[in-house]
Design a protein around this motif. Structure first.
Motif, mmCIF file in Angstrom:
data_model
loop_
_atom_site.group_PDB
_atom_site.id
_atom_site.type_symbol
_atom_site.label_atom_id
_atom_site.label_comp_id
_atom_site.label_asym_id
_atom_site.label_seq_id
_atom_site.Cartn_x
_atom_site.Cartn_y
_atom_site.Cartn_z
ATOM 1 N N GLN A 1 1.454 -3.845 -11.490
ATOM 2 C CA GLN A 1 0.790 -2.592 -11.825
ATOM 3 C C GLN A 1 -0.658 -2.881 -12.212
ATOM 4 O OE1 GLN A 1 2.238 0.528 -11.737
ATOM 5 N NE2 GLN A 1 4.100 -0.409 -10.924
ATOM 6 N N GLU B 1 -5.501 -2.127 -2.528
ATOM 7 C CA GLU B 1 -4.035 -2.132 -2.562
ATOM 8 C C GLU B 1 -3.454 -2.428 -1.185
ATOM 9 O OE1 GLU B 1 -1.791 1.011 -4.715
ATOM 10 O OE2 GLU B 1 -0.870 1.379 -2.751
ATOM 11 N N SER C 1 4.835 -6.532 -3.765
ATOM 12 C CA SER C 1 3.799 -5.512 -3.572
ATOM 13 C C SER C 1 3.195 -5.160 -4.925
ATOM 14 C CB SER C 1 4.374 -4.254 -2.914
ATOM 15 O OG SER C 1 5.335 -3.649 -3.761
ATOM 16 N N ASN D 1 -1.343 -5.876 -0.431
ATOM 17 C CA ASN D 1 0.057 -5.749 -0.030
ATOM 18 C C ASN D 1 0.311 -6.324 1.364
ATOM 19 O OD1 ASN D 1 0.968 -4.647 -2.419
ATOM 20 N ND2 ASN D 1 0.594 -2.542 -1.770
ATOM 21 N N THR E 1 0.739 -1.927 -6.996
ATOM 22 C CA THR E 1 0.129 -0.604 -6.957
ATOM 23 C C THR E 1 -1.187 -0.687 -7.723
ATOM 24 O OG1 THR E 1 1.241 0.175 -8.959
ATOM 25 C CG2 THR E 1 2.344 0.576 -6.849
ATOM 26 N N SER F 1 -4.000 1.910 -9.182
ATOM 27 C CA SER F 1 -4.296 3.319 -9.430
ATOM 28 C C SER F 1 -5.579 3.455 -10.224
ATOM 29 C CB SER F 1 -3.135 3.976 -10.183
ATOM 30 O OG SER F 1 -2.880 3.295 -11.400
#
Length: 380
Positions: free
Chosen positions: A317, A336, A349, A340, A351, A353
């Protein structure tokens, strides 16, 4: 290693229940037991403490669902029970906020202030800050102070840089007169670490399973790292200096000093201005093709850094903030995607944000106050 004495466990349980109310402002004791897996007496003691401090109020009772038994008393979070004064020194600007227990800004101001000079008179801020405190609708527990600097709270020092030379200064030398005027307990933190704490708070509290890496891209490149609900500070408060990492291998037979190229020399506002002749802090409208070119310029080093961090800290995260992603809104998604693509072979993977709030550092500074005062009380 933290000593798990009974009093510490009491404070820990209160923080766990407090974080639960951040996510859901109305709960019953039974729901708290179910969600925390505490025993009913343990959960009730934590709740009773929060009630005694006005952080939680009882709002009535309800019938148990689906079976006869005792009526369950409903509880409601009271975020306006307390507030904290929060300061964020950034460049030549001071951000001032008054923040409640839920991370809501009750007041917000910006002031020009040429900070981080040993000769700067921080005490001159006292009248303005006292006025903010006086307008607070609730009791102010303390002041949280965020700075773009390395802070060692154990040694109570901050590392400042003048002409590329590091100078370690006692925090009391900078803020002692100001705090004496305010009569508030102070809690200090690196601005990115506090932003990470604020982001976690706005996501519902820094629970024990919260792992988060908060990246900021602007004049430099920094990271705040939350591991299992706690900010990872390192041995001297300098963890997260991702911008000082080096990408390539060193030629150990050559002069090392000339080979050192900190990562942030490739990922900062100055690098973009040198490459494109554009200062992103200006208000000029950027054509989409220019934005795309800037993103492509940043991606190789940025993707490498996030890829390495994902393995080094077992992190999935990430939050991307700062002046650069603010002007290049596609940067987070592109990073991202590329990270990935590289991680796919390991079936991993990440994320990436954008921040929940533009004021995460202020919210984190206030959160540090709450954690260091009312939520850490050992009485009751």
């Amino acid at each position: 290693m933290t000593s798990y004495v009974p009093e510490y466990l009491k404070a820990k349980n209160r923080k766990t229940v407090f974080d639960l109310f951040l996510r859901d402002p109305e709960l019953s004791r039974a729901e708290i037991v179910q969600r925390t897996r505490m025993s009913f007496p343990t959960a009730s003691k934590a709740v009773d403490f929060l009630i005694s401090r006005g952080i939680v109020t009882e709002i009535g009772s309800e019938e148990p669902v689906g079976r006869p038994g005792r009526r369950r008393r409903s509880l409601r979070f009271n975020p306006s029970a307390y507030a904290a004064l929060a300061l964020n020194f950034e460049g030549r600007v001071l951000e001032v906020g008054l923040v409640d227990l839920a991370g809501q800004l009750l007041q917000y101001e910006q002031h020009a202030f040429d900070c981080f000079h040993q000769t700067e008179n921080y005490a001159q801020l006292a009248p303005m800050l006292q006025a903010v405190v006086e307008k607070s609708p609730c009791h102010v527990l303390g002041v949280g102070i965020g700075m773009p600097a390395d802070i060692d709270n154990n040694a109570e020092t901050v590392a400042l840089y003048y002409d590329r030379q590091e100078v370690v200064v006692p925090l009391k030398d900078l803020f002692g007169d100001l705090l004496q005027a305010l009569q508030l307990q102070a809690f200090y933190g690196n601005d990115v670490n506090l932003a990470c704490l604020g982001e976690a708070s706005l996501r519902g509290g820094a629970g024990e399973k919260m792992n988060l890496c908060y990246l900021t891209l602007g004049t430099g490149f920094g990271a705040g790292i939350m591991n299992n609900g706690a900010i990872w500070l390192g041995g001297h408060g300098r963890a997260g200096e991702i911008g000082n990492t080096h990408l390539g291998a060193f030629d150990l037979k050559g002069p090392l000093q000339t080979q050192i190229e900190p990562l942030e020399t490739r990922i900062n506002l100055q690098a973009l201005e040198k490459a494109f002749g554009i200062n992103l802090l200006d208000d000029t409208v950027l054509p989409q093709d220019t934005q795309d070119q800037m993103v492509e310029f940043l991606l190789p080093a940025l993707v490498t850094a996030v890829y390495n961090f994902s393995f080094l800290f077992d992190m999935d995260q990430f939050v991307m903030s700062g002046a650069i992603p603010n002007r290049l809104p596609g940067l987070a998604a592109c990073t991202e995607r590329e990270v990935n693509r590289l991680l796919a072979y390991r079936k991993r993977s990440v994320t990436i944000s954008r921040p929940v709030s533009a004021h995460c550092t202020l919210i984190g500074a206030a959160n540090a106050v709450f954690e260091g005062t009312i939520l850490s009380e050992l009485q009751g």
